[in-house]
Design a protein around this motif. Structure first.
Motif, PDB file in Angstrom:
ATOM      1  N   LYS A   1      13.952   5.817 -18.243  1.00 54.17           N
ATOM      2  CA  LYS A   1      14.677   7.540 -17.616  1.00 54.17           C
ATOM      3  C   LYS A   1      13.347   7.897 -16.719  1.00 54.17           C
ATOM      4  CE  LYS A   1      16.591   7.792 -22.639  1.00 54.17           C
ATOM      5  NZ  LYS A   1      16.535   9.285 -23.632  1.00 54.17           N
ATOM      6  N   GLY A   2      13.060   9.263 -16.985  1.00 59.95           N
ATOM      7  CA  GLY A   2      12.629   9.780 -15.844  1.00 59.95           C
ATOM      8  C   GLY A   2      11.381  10.442 -16.566  1.00 59.95           C
ATOM      9  N   LEU A   3      10.084  10.904 -15.888  1.00 62.65           N
ATOM     10  CA  LEU A   3       8.609  11.491 -16.346  1.00 62.65           C
ATOM     11  C   LEU A   3       8.980  12.682 -17.133  1.00 62.65           C
ATOM     12  CD1 LEU A   3       6.797  11.323 -13.531  1.00 62.65           C
ATOM     13  CD2 LEU A   3       6.531   9.675 -15.068  1.00 62.65           C
ATOM     14  N   GLU A   4       8.019  12.601 -18.401  1.00 63.44           N
ATOM     15  CA  GLU A   4       8.807  13.761 -19.477  1.00 63.44           C
ATOM     16  C   GLU A   4       6.265  13.800 -19.785  1.00 63.44           C
ATOM     17  OE1 GLU A   4      10.020  14.645 -23.708  1.00 63.44           O
ATOM     18  OE2 GLU A   4       9.541  13.054 -23.690  1.00 63.44           O
ATOM     19  N   TRP A   5       6.495  15.381 -19.453  1.00 58.51           N
ATOM     20  CA  TRP A   5       5.093  16.223 -19.880  1.00 58.51           C
ATOM     21  C   TRP A   5       5.550  15.906 -21.360  1.00 58.51           C
ATOM     22  CZ3 TRP A   5       4.146  20.498 -22.776  1.00 58.51           C
ATOM     23  CH2 TRP A   5       3.278  20.641 -22.671  1.00 58.51           C
ATOM     24  N   VAL A   6       4.286  15.644 -22.063  1.00 58.53           N
ATOM     25  CA  VAL A   6       4.128  15.672 -23.617  1.00 58.53           C
ATOM     26  C   VAL A   6       3.148  16.272 -23.965  1.00 58.53           C
ATOM     27  CG1 VAL A   6       3.079  13.733 -25.200  1.00 58.53           C
ATOM     28  CG2 VAL A   6       5.049  13.368 -23.086  1.00 58.53           C
ATOM     29  N   SER A   7       1.390  16.947 -22.913  1.00 61.04           N
ATOM     30  CA  SER A   7       0.852  17.682 -24.257  1.00 61.04           C
ATOM     31  C   SER A   7       0.074  17.989 -22.735  1.00 61.04           C
ATOM     32  CB  SER A   7       0.373  17.067 -25.434  1.00 61.04           C
ATOM     33  OG  SER A   7      -0.940  17.618 -25.264  1.00 61.04           O
ATOM     34  N   ALA A   8      -1.335  18.885 -22.624  1.00 62.52           N
ATOM     35  CA  ALA A   8      -2.050  18.680 -21.718  1.00 62.52           C
ATOM     36  C   ALA A   8      -3.487  19.832 -23.170  1.00 62.52           C
ATOM     37  CB  ALA A   8      -0.915  20.179 -21.138  1.00 62.52           C
ATOM     38  N   ILE A   9      -3.999  20.111 -21.689  1.00 57.94           N
ATOM     39  CA  ILE A   9      -5.656  20.675 -22.250  1.00 57.94           C
ATOM     40  C   ILE A   9      -6.033  21.458 -21.472  1.00 57.94           C
ATOM     41  CG2 ILE A   9      -6.679  18.921 -21.840  1.00 57.94           C
ATOM     42  CD1 ILE A   9      -8.417  19.738 -24.939  1.00 57.94           C
ATOM     43  N   ASN A  10      -7.245  22.508 -21.235  1.00 56.93           N
ATOM     44  CA  ASN A  10      -7.561  23.439 -19.987  1.00 56.93           C
ATOM     45  C   ASN A  10      -8.758  22.665 -19.912  1.00 56.93           C
ATOM     46  OD1 ASN A  10      -8.867  24.369 -22.313  1.00 56.93           O
ATOM     47  ND2 ASN A  10      -8.777  26.254 -21.614  1.00 56.93           N
ATOM     48  N   SER A  11      -8.799  22.861 -18.522  1.00 58.08           N
ATOM     49  CA  SER A  11     -10.362  22.364 -18.410  1.00 58.08           C
ATOM     50  C   SER A  11     -12.034  22.639 -19.543  1.00 58.08           C
ATOM     51  CB  SER A  11     -10.914  23.090 -16.692  1.00 58.08           C
ATOM     52  OG  SER A  11     -11.253  24.258 -17.155  1.00 58.08           O
ATOM     53  N   GLY A  12     -11.656  23.411 -20.241  1.00 56.84           N
ATOM     54  CA  GLY A  12     -12.857  23.567 -21.197  1.00 56.84           C
ATOM     55  C   GLY A  12     -12.314  23.047 -22.804  1.00 56.84           C
ATOM     56  N   GLY A  13     -11.344  22.468 -22.747  1.00 58.00           N
ATOM     57  CA  GLY A  13     -11.039  21.961 -24.202  1.00 58.00           C
ATOM     58  C   GLY A  13     -10.531  23.544 -25.130  1.00 58.00           C
ATOM     59  N   GLY A  14     -10.473  24.418 -24.574  1.00 54.17           N
ATOM     60  CA  GLY A  14      -9.977  25.910 -25.623  1.00 54.17           C
ATOM     61  C   GLY A  14      -8.397  25.817 -25.958  1.00 54.17           C
TER      62      GLY A  14
ATOM     63  N   TYR B   1       0.416   8.091 -19.147  1.00 51.51           N
ATOM     64  CA  TYR B   1      -0.278   8.254 -17.884  1.00 51.51           C
ATOM     65  C   TYR B   1      -1.064   9.519 -18.533  1.00 51.51           C
ATOM     66  CZ  TYR B   1       3.393   5.831 -15.115  1.00 51.51           C
ATOM     67  OH  TYR B   1       4.674   4.338 -14.996  1.00 51.51           O
ATOM     68  N   CYS B   2      -1.957   9.576 -17.930  1.00 46.95           N
ATOM     69  CA  CYS B   2      -3.308  10.845 -18.056  1.00 46.95           C
ATOM     70  C   CYS B   2      -2.641  11.411 -16.429  1.00 46.95           C
ATOM     71  CB  CYS B   2      -4.161  10.841 -18.737  1.00 46.95           C
ATOM     72  SG  CYS B   2      -5.163   9.646 -17.652  1.00 46.95           S
ATOM     73  N   ALA B   3      -3.165  12.727 -15.934  1.00 48.30           N
ATOM     74  CA  ALA B   3      -2.890  13.079 -15.041  1.00 48.30           C
ATOM     75  C   ALA B   3      -3.606  14.333 -15.149  1.00 48.30           C
ATOM     76  CB  ALA B   3      -1.593  14.109 -14.439  1.00 48.30           C
TER      77      ALA B   3
ATOM     78  N   SER C   1       5.314  17.924 -14.825  1.00 51.71           N
ATOM     79  CA  SER C   1       4.621  17.052 -14.627  1.00 51.71           C
ATOM     80  C   SER C   1       4.272  16.627 -12.402  1.00 51.71           C
ATOM     81  CB  SER C   1       4.999  15.472 -14.657  1.00 51.71           C
ATOM     82  OG  SER C   1       6.618  15.611 -14.219  1.00 51.71           O
ATOM     83  N   GLU C   2       5.191  17.828 -12.228  1.00 50.68           N
ATOM     84  CA  GLU C   2       5.269  17.521 -10.653  1.00 50.68           C
ATOM     85  C   GLU C   2       3.638  18.220  -9.515  1.00 50.68           C
ATOM     86  OE1 GLU C   2       9.787  18.213  -9.373  1.00 50.68           O
ATOM     87  OE2 GLU C   2       8.483  19.417  -9.472  1.00 50.68           O
ATOM     88  N   ASP C   3       3.571  19.162 -11.211  1.00 57.36           N
ATOM     89  CA  ASP C   3       1.887  20.115 -10.550  1.00 57.36           C
ATOM     90  C   ASP C   3       0.742  19.309 -10.439  1.00 57.36           C
ATOM     91  OD1 ASP C   3       3.708  22.862 -11.277  1.00 57.36           O
ATOM     92  OD2 ASP C   3       3.449  21.951  -9.618  1.00 57.36           O
ATOM     93  N   TYR C   4       0.507  18.223 -11.116  1.00 54.88           N
ATOM     94  CA  TYR C   4      -0.754  17.423 -11.085  1.00 54.88           C
ATOM     95  C   TYR C   4      -0.902  15.997 -10.024  1.00 54.88           C
ATOM     96  CZ  TYR C   4      -0.459  19.259 -15.802  1.00 54.88           C
ATOM     97  OH  TYR C   4      -0.970  19.782 -16.929  1.00 54.88           O
ATOM     98  N   GLY C   5      -1.366  16.094  -9.614  1.00 59.63           N
ATOM     99  CA  GLY C   5      -1.977  15.535  -8.713  1.00 59.63           C
ATOM    100  C   GLY C   5      -2.557  14.043  -8.135  1.00 59.63           C
TER     101      GLY C   5
END
Length: 123
Positions: A43-56, A95-97, A107-111
């Motif tokens: 299967k293709g990539l599936e975004w699972v979870s995200a956290i902002n820079s500060g963690g909030g 994967y972490c990104a 997921s396409e927005d992660y470099g």
């Protein structure tokens, strides 16, 4: 050199738990949003979870809400994914990104990407 190194994957029975960790280096970690993205077999990539820079601020795909928890430690340059009540459909390479600025659920927005860690949920 930017590096993202995942660890913590493995084989676990349905209903079990795993904690994935990602160690970052080579960039200013505290200025980057982080995500976990998975790819199931065939299967293709599936975004699972995200956290902002500060963690909030965090976000999850519906299929893992209430079971997975993302967290980060900006002092240690790490981001973790606690996975509970695992199901066979969670089997994937995780994967972490990293992305400068605010997080994205695409997921396409992660470099920056790690090499991935395999999670297998099976009895």
């Amino acid at each position: 050199e930017v590096q993202l190194v995942e660890s913590g994957g493995g084989l676990v029975q349905p209903g079990g738990s795993l904690r994935l960790s990602c160690a970052a280096s080579g960039f200013t970690f505290s200025r980057y949003a982080m995500s976990w993205v998975r790819q199931a077999p065939g299967k293709g990539l599936e975004w699972v979870s995200a956290i902002n820079s500060g963690g909030g601020s965090t976000s999850y795909v519906d299929s893992v809400k209430g079971r997975f928890t993302i967290s980060r430690d900006n002092a240690k340059n790490t981001v973790d994914l606690q996975m509970n009540s695992l199901k066979p459909e969670d089997t994937a390479v995780y994967y972490c990104a990293a992305r400068a600025g605010y997080y994205s659920t695409s997921s396409e927005d992660y470099g920056y990407w790690g090499q991935g860690t395999q999670v297998i949920v099976s009895s």
